[in-house]
Design a protein around this motif. Structure first.
Motif, PDB file in Angstrom:
ATOM      1  N   LYS A   1     -18.393  13.913   6.738  1.00  0.00           N
ATOM      2  CA  LYS A   1     -17.807  14.107   8.064  1.00  0.00           C
ATOM      3  C   LYS A   1     -18.315  15.393   8.702  1.00  0.00           C
ATOM      4  CE  LYS A   1     -13.670  11.352   7.352  1.00  0.00           C
ATOM      5  NZ  LYS A   1     -12.199  11.273   7.324  1.00  0.00           N
TER       6      LYS A   1
ATOM      7  N   SER B   1     -14.663  15.944   3.359  1.00  0.00           N
ATOM      8  CA  SER B   1     -14.542  14.558   2.909  1.00  0.00           C
ATOM      9  C   SER B   1     -15.687  13.707   3.464  1.00  0.00           C
ATOM     10  CB  SER B   1     -13.197  13.976   3.338  1.00  0.00           C
ATOM     11  OG  SER B   1     -13.101  13.924   4.748  1.00  0.00           O
ATOM     12  N   LYS B   2     -15.705  12.427   3.040  1.00  0.00           N
ATOM     13  CA  LYS B   2     -16.749  11.504   3.471  1.00  0.00           C
ATOM     14  C   LYS B   2     -16.170  10.410   4.365  1.00  0.00           C
ATOM     15  CE  LYS B   2     -19.762  11.936  -0.600  1.00  0.00           C
ATOM     16  NZ  LYS B   2     -20.396  11.188  -1.706  1.00  0.00           N
ATOM     17  N   ASN B   3     -17.039   9.848   5.196  1.00  0.00           N
ATOM     18  CA  ASN B   3     -16.678   8.677   5.981  1.00  0.00           C
ATOM     19  C   ASN B   3     -16.714   7.439   5.091  1.00  0.00           C
ATOM     20  OD1 ASN B   3     -16.473   9.987   8.625  1.00  0.00           O
ATOM     21  ND2 ASN B   3     -18.694  10.270   8.460  1.00  0.00           N
ATOM     22  N   LYS B   4     -16.268   6.309   5.635  1.00  0.00           N
ATOM     23  CA  LYS B   4     -16.256   5.074   4.852  1.00  0.00           C
ATOM     24  C   LYS B   4     -17.653   4.635   4.426  1.00  0.00           C
ATOM     25  CE  LYS B   4     -11.950   3.218   6.746  1.00  0.00           C
ATOM     26  NZ  LYS B   4     -11.301   2.112   7.494  1.00  0.00           N
ATOM     27  N   ASP B   5     -18.662   4.997   5.217  1.00  0.00           N
ATOM     28  CA  ASP B   5     -20.042   4.625   4.876  1.00  0.00           C
ATOM     29  C   ASP B   5     -20.689   5.590   3.888  1.00  0.00           C
ATOM     30  OD1 ASP B   5     -20.406   6.851   6.421  1.00  0.00           O
ATOM     31  OD2 ASP B   5     -21.588   5.878   7.990  1.00  0.00           O
ATOM     32  N   GLY B   6     -19.924   6.595   3.427  1.00  0.00           N
ATOM     33  CA  GLY B   6     -20.440   7.532   2.435  1.00  0.00           C
ATOM     34  C   GLY B   6     -21.043   8.794   3.018  1.00  0.00           C
ATOM     35  N   SER B   7     -21.194   8.860   4.339  1.00  0.00           N
ATOM     36  CA  SER B   7     -21.759  10.052   4.973  1.00  0.00           C
ATOM     37  C   SER B   7     -20.693  11.143   5.074  1.00  0.00           C
ATOM     38  CB  SER B   7     -22.290   9.717   6.360  1.00  0.00           C
ATOM     39  OG  SER B   7     -21.241   9.238   7.188  1.00  0.00           O
TER      40      SER B   7
ATOM     41  N   SER C   1       0.832  -1.212   0.000  1.00  0.00           N
ATOM     42  CA  SER C   1       0.000   0.000   0.000  1.00  0.00           C
ATOM     43  C   SER C   1       0.862   1.256   0.000  1.00  0.00           C
ATOM     44  CB  SER C   1      -0.940   0.011   1.212  1.00  0.00           C
ATOM     45  OG  SER C   1      -0.186  -0.069   2.427  1.00  0.00           O
TER      46      SER C   1
END
Length: 435
Positions: free
Chosen positions: A372, A364-370, A179
């Motif tokens: 921040k 930006s967005k969280n991993k669930d798409g919501s 990575s």
């Protein structure tokens, strides 16, 4: 950060600070000078003592108190500031932008240390002069540590780029296996084997064991990485070119990166130790208040407060905004108005860097798409409809700076409030004030 000096009759002492010596001039309220500029040798206690005596003699002769004004020089003015302050004098620091932009006191274009000390003394006589406050020792400690942290990080990034450049030449396929090329496993393998031929000549079990000891993800992960490395090494024999110095440089760059990682970790540890040891102070409480903002971690909070120093010096969000160098550079003359307006960037580079990072996290967005921060993300997307993305991000940085000011002013942890709720709270507060 600045306070406004209330104007009363006093003797103004201007000091142009240098690395090894400074020049001092003493001006009376009528803008005439007492004697000639005096050279202060920083390494000579007799010279420093004589400077104190000259100021006290002027005070006694003219029955006026003195105020001393030093131009900010980064670090060199701190010892002299503390020495004069400890001798009972009222000492202030002037932003060098003020002295640079002040009207020349001579028709001739003159610039030398003696003349600059005279200029500083005359500027000190100006009513409503804005001067900087000296940060506390704790603020100064944390400021020094955070600035060193970012310097080390920048130097580390330079060597990471150099490492990647070497690999693109001799082993380009290796870059996609992990990575990050700076993971412990990736660098440990390169330190041991370095060249594609060395990887191919090494027994499978030895490489797999090295991966397991550094990655700790299990046997399946180790075998998968081994297979990927073997394929990459075979591909590098077809596409890739190297001489012996390339492999030496790869090992050298990795050793530098590891040294930087060690120093960076040590600085972060020192920061935590300082904050923990001073939990009772208002300064550390303000650090924790900034930490409550979603998008500001420990490092961001410490760095911002280190650059702010003393929040009491700021009376409005605009002052904090300008201090960070986020205010627009205005270009206007007569009927001309500049349309391409950019940040002045006159303030703290570290603070701008932190605010920029906080703004990016906020939109930006969280991993669930919501989102921040739904409020700031919606604001950013709305701005993007009519403005370039970087301009929209600049507007978000302005909002973040306003939020930081409000958190510190109200001494309350951050809460996401919609514009509608904000207006309701404002009306309630206004009605309560009117009542």
């Amino acid at each position: 950060m600045s306070n406004i000096i209330k104007h009363n009759l006093f003797i103004s002492v201007g000091i142009d600070v240098g690395a090894d010596f400074s020049w001092m001039s003493i001006a009376l309220p009528n803008q005439t000078f007492v004697g000639k500029p005096f050279k202060i040798l920083h390494s000579d206690l007799n010279s420093l003592s004589l400077a104190v005596s000259k100021i006290k003699e002027a005070e006694e002769l003219y029955s006026l108190e003195s105020r001393i004004f030093l131009e900010s020089t980064g670090i060199y003015h701190y010892p002299l500031f503390c020495y004069l302050r400890d001798n009972g004098f009222y000492v202030s620091v002037i932003n060098p932008i003020i002295t640079k932009n002040s009207t020349n006191i001579n028709i001739r274009k003159v610039h030398n240390d003696k003349f600059d000390s005279k200029k500083a003394a005359l500027i000190g006589l100006k009513p409503d002069l804005k001067v900087s406050l000296m940060p506390s020792d704790l603020a100064l400690d944390l400021r020094n540590l955070s600035r060193e942290y970012y310097d080390l990080m920048d130097n580390r990034s330079a060597y990471v780029n150099k490492l990647q450049g070497e690999l693109r030449m001799v082993f380009p396929q290796y870059l996609k296996i992990f990575s990050k090329i700076t993971t412990n496993t990736a660098m440990t393998l390169l330190e041991k084997y370095t060249s594609p031929d060395a990887f191919l000549a090494t027994p499978k079990d030895e490489i797999v064991n090295s991966i397991r000891l550094t990655a700790r993800f299990g046997l399946t992960y180790a075998y998968d990485k081994y297979n990927a490395i073997t394929k990459a090494a075979n591909d590098a024999c077809i596409f890739g070119h190297a001489v012996s110095s390339n492999f030496k440089r790869i090992r050298l760059y990795i050793s530098f990166i590891r040294k930087y990682d060690k120093e960076i970790s040590s600085i972060l540890s020192d920061m935590h130790t300082l904050v923990t040891a001073n939990e009772w102070t208002d300064f550390v409480k303000q650090i924790h208040l900034i930490e409550s903002y979603k998008g500001a971690g420990f490092l961001s909070a410490v760095s911002l407060m280190g650059e702010i120093g003393d929040f009491s010096a700021f009376n409005s969000p605009k002052q904090l905004f300008a201090y960070f160098g986020l205010d627009p550079a205005v270009k206007q003359s007569g009927k001309f108005n500049g349309t391409k307006v950019s940040m002045s960037k006159r303030g703290s580079r570290i603070a701008r860097r932190v605010i920029h990072t906080m703004a990016l996290i906020s939109i930006s967005k969280n991993k669930d798409g919501s989102a921040k921060n739904p409020v700031l993300r919606d604001y950013y997307l709305l701005k993007c409809q009519s403005k370039p993305k970087m301009v929209a991000l600049g507007a978000v940085m302005h909002k973040v700076c306003n939020i930081i000011f409000a958190i510190l002013r109200d001494e309350k942890k951050f809460e996401i409030i919609t514009p509608e709720d904000h207006q309701k709270n404002y009306r309630k507060a206004k009605c309560g004030f009117a009542a």
